[in-house]
Design an enzyme around this catalytic site. Structure first.
Site, mmCIF file in Angstrom:
data_model
loop_
_atom_site.group_PDB
_atom_site.id
_atom_site.type_symbol
_atom_site.label_atom_id
_atom_site.label_comp_id
_atom_site.label_asym_id
_atom_site.label_seq_id
_atom_site.Cartn_x
_atom_site.Cartn_y
_atom_site.Cartn_z
ATOM 1 N N GLU A 71 10.235 0.227 -34.760
ATOM 2 C CA GLU A 71 11.000 0.201 -33.511
ATOM 3 C C GLU A 71 10.945 -1.212 -32.968
ATOM 4 O OE1 GLU A 71 9.566 2.968 -30.595
ATOM 5 O OE2 GLU A 71 9.500 4.665 -31.987
ATOM 6 N N GLU A 103 3.131 5.989 -33.311
ATOM 7 C CA GLU A 103 2.304 5.405 -32.250
ATOM 8 C C GLU A 103 1.021 6.205 -31.998
ATOM 9 O OE1 GLU A 103 4.854 4.754 -28.864
ATOM 10 O OE2 GLU A 103 6.012 3.209 -29.890
#
Length: 670
Positions: free
Chosen positions: A402, A282
């Protein structure tokens, strides 16, 4: 500070822009939206900018970041803040805002930069600059087949990524071979092992990784490989702990990043090819000038990572490497930026990765997003379609590294059970249709790493089934029957999802079509006689459970519930400890609205009347109360009466009133 203000002045360069283009995108929910704007200066450099537009549907800006935004009616002006005032030729400034809307939320189509109309069109931001490809690209493998073999995947979350002394810092037990064996036995073929390195290395310039930490990571990776897993490791929370300072500390960040990857690559260069490395989790950048700089910085990280790993030799010369988009988002501009990087690297052994946590109002249960409805489903299909069309159609594999629901970070009950089952059923199906490999985020809330049992077996069954087939569902997993009065027939709409309906069953007993239930198209109706038998003595709560069965997939549970409208009582308390006495009487709380007497919205997220479940309010069914949180009262005006409307899954609504005076709260039913 980023805020909405009035009456701001600004400096305009004497040399006005000769041209510009604007990219405007918005993500909306009932009554509210978030917009992102990127303005690119196509003319001479300017120092100080002002972007103006008119909302065609009367939308209102409620808050903003990376710009100062003012409005007069529908006319909106955004001006630079101090750090993004300079716009060189082809330079881009990005900002965003939250807004409210009624009726329609039509996007503006005409913008002007410092008074000059932008005619360059609306399009993606500038792609990162090209870099020369490696001199000798790795041999061509079959990356699509490699990633397909990884499906399905699981995250060992809140373990080696924990920010603390060791892998148990965030409450999960120490990893054992038996844990990994148990996860492998559930049918998972890949495991993502997020690793945060921030607390486990020495100072500059060597940034030497603690030997004990590196050896422990190697040990667990080895166990996973021995189990037959495909394994991913990365730099995880490093992304927001220090990598995010790259816009203002580029040299130090890059030196640290390169030093860590040099050591990690050397440690794993001889590991099985089933190990793959992810450059960073991220990626995000604080105080950047906008999307263009974000893209450039991530491009630099990804290409540096690629160069270091490939140069380390051994199996790393051809190892699969995983590259994320900025924030691992699926926005088209972010996907295009990553595609440009992958094309420039000229290396087929690369994998694109994004994350997916669903349509935000549904994912956290706010703004009335209580159901897996058409809007929530379209958000999913749009995101998966974008990465499919950008990458998969070009034979670049994609890992959804994810996935889950954001409300699960508090507990899985923030989203109603049947609605979350429909979400995961569809997610598994659509990911399969788009050829995306998915890795379930599990920070300990799903698989119990001590008992090796699933905490929610029904949810797990739906997730597992979705990998291979569709399951039928229904408009609800609950049938509410009033506790008093005559019992009447109740209907649900079946979502066949390509299956055929096989029948209803209670335990091992088949219900009789025509007597106990009827089917008309997709409508399933439980007869009054059947419901009378199922509710029995009509005690509050679940009296019986039946399962709708379909030709494939898992059965759909339907709880038959006796209820009366909930009853609330007066109460006093404080802003840090206040609860509404609640006799739920068999019903369950879906959401809560909060409004002032003038009809304006009260409490957090004041762009919507519907508050966030378990953040602003929380039902306690065993304690017979509904807690209103300190966070809720922190954004309630003192002395202003707030009307709360509690919405229950039976369809019942009950109103209540609270008033804050200092730290004291008074609650009344009238």
């Amino acid at each position: 500070m980023l805020m909405v203000t009035l009456g701001m002045t600004f400096a305009v360069s004497a040399q006005a822009a000769a041209g510009c283009k604007v990219a405007y995108s918005a993500n909306q929910w009932p009554g509210g939206f978030t917009a992102n704007v990127a303005v690119t200066n196509l003319g001479d450099p300017i120092d100080g900018w002002r972007l103006t537009w008119t909302f065609p549907s009367g939308q209102q800006v409620t808050s903003a970041w990376n710009a100062t935004v003012t409005a007069t009616g529908s006319a909106v002006t955004a001006t630079n803040v101090g750090y993004n005032a300079a716009l060189p030729t082809n330079g881009t400034a990005s900002f965003g805002f939250n807004g409210s809307w009624t009726g329609t939320n039509t996007a503006p189509t005409t913008f002007a930069l410092n008074g000059v109309t932008c005619t360059g069109g609306v399009g993606p931001t500038t792609a990162p600059p090209t870099t020369p490809p490696p001199t000798t690209p790795p041999p061509v493998g079959d990356p699509m087949a490699y990633v397909a073999a990884m499906q399905p995947g699981w995250n060992l979350g809140n373990t080696f990524d924990a920010v603390g002394a060791d892998e148990t810092a965030w409450g999960n037990p120490r990893v054992t071979e038996a844990q990994l064996d148990a996860i492998r036995a559930q049918g998972f073929n890949s495991i993502r092992i997020p690793v945060t390195w921030s607390n486990h290395h020495g100072p500059a310039p060597a940034y030497a990784i603690d030997a004990a930490w590196l050896n422990r990571v190697k040990e667990v990776v080895g166990w996973a490989l021995d189990d037959g897993f495909y394994v991913m490791i990365n730099l995880h929370h490093d992304s927001w702990q220090w990598i995010n300072t790259m816009p203002t500390d580029r040299t130090n960040v890059l030196n640290r990043y390169n030093a860590l990857w040099t050591q990690i690559a050397a440690a794993f260069k001889d590991a099985s090819p089933r190990l793959h490395l992810e450059s960073v989790n991220e990626p995000q950048f604080a105080n950047s000038s906008g999307d263009a700089q974000n893209a450039q910085l991530l491009h630099e990280l990804n290409t540096s990572f690629h160069r270091i790993v490939r140069a380390s030799g051994g199996n790393n010369a051809t190892r699969m490497l995983v590259l994320p988009t900025v924030y691992t988002q699926t926005d088209q501009a972010r996907a295009d930026e990553l595609l440009a990087t992958i094309n420039q690297l000229n290396d087929r052994n690369l994998i694109a990765t994004v994350h997916f946590y669903g349509y935000w109002p549904f994912s956290v249960n706010v703004a009335g997003g209580t159901r897996f409805d058409a809007t929530t489903q379209k958000d999913l299909t749009d995101q998966f379609d974008r990465v499919y069309n950008t990458f998969v159609t070009r034979n670049i594999p994609v890992i959804v590294g994810e996935y889950g629901l954001l409300g699960f970070d508090r507990h899985t009950g923030t989203i109603q059970q049947g609605e979350k089952l429909k979400f995961f059923e569809f997610l598994g199906h659509y990911a399969k249709s788009r050829r995306l490999t998915t890795q379930l985020w599990d920070n300990g809330q799903h698989f119990d790493r001590t008992t090796f049992q699933w905490r929610d077996p029904e949810l797990w069954a739906q997730i597992k089934s979705s990998w291979t087939t569709r399951s039928g569902t229904a408009s609800s997993d609950q049938v509410y029957v009033p506790r008093t009065g005559s019992v009447t027939a109740r209907s649900l709409t079946l979502n066949l999802n390509g299956t055929t309906f096989s029948g209803l069953r209670q335990g091992n007993t088949n219900l009789v079509q025509g007597t106990d239930y009827t089917i008309s198209g997709s409508q399933l109706t439980l007869t009054a006689n059947a419901l009378t038998r199922l509710v029995g003595s009509r005690a509050y709560g679940v009296n019986a459970t039946v399962h709708a069965r379909f030709s494939t997939g898992v059965p759909w549970r339907i709880d038959v519930i006796s209820y009366d409208p909930p009853v609330l009582s007066n109460a006093t308390g404080s802003t840090t400890a206040f609860a509404v006495p609640t006799q739920f009487r068999g019903d369950q709380l879906a959401t809560m609205e909060a409004k002032y007497a003038d009809g304006s919205n009260a409490g957090p997220h004041n762009w919507t009347s519907f508050k966030e479940f378990d953040v602003a309010f929380s039902p306690d069914y065993t304690g017979n109360r509904t807690t209103l949180t300190e966070a809720f009262f922190a954004e309630v005006n003192a002395g202003s009466r707030v009307t709360l409307t509690f919405h229950f899954w039976s369809g019942a609504t009950v109103t209540y009133h609270v008033t804050k005076s200092g730290s004291t709260v008074t609650g009344t039913t009238a």
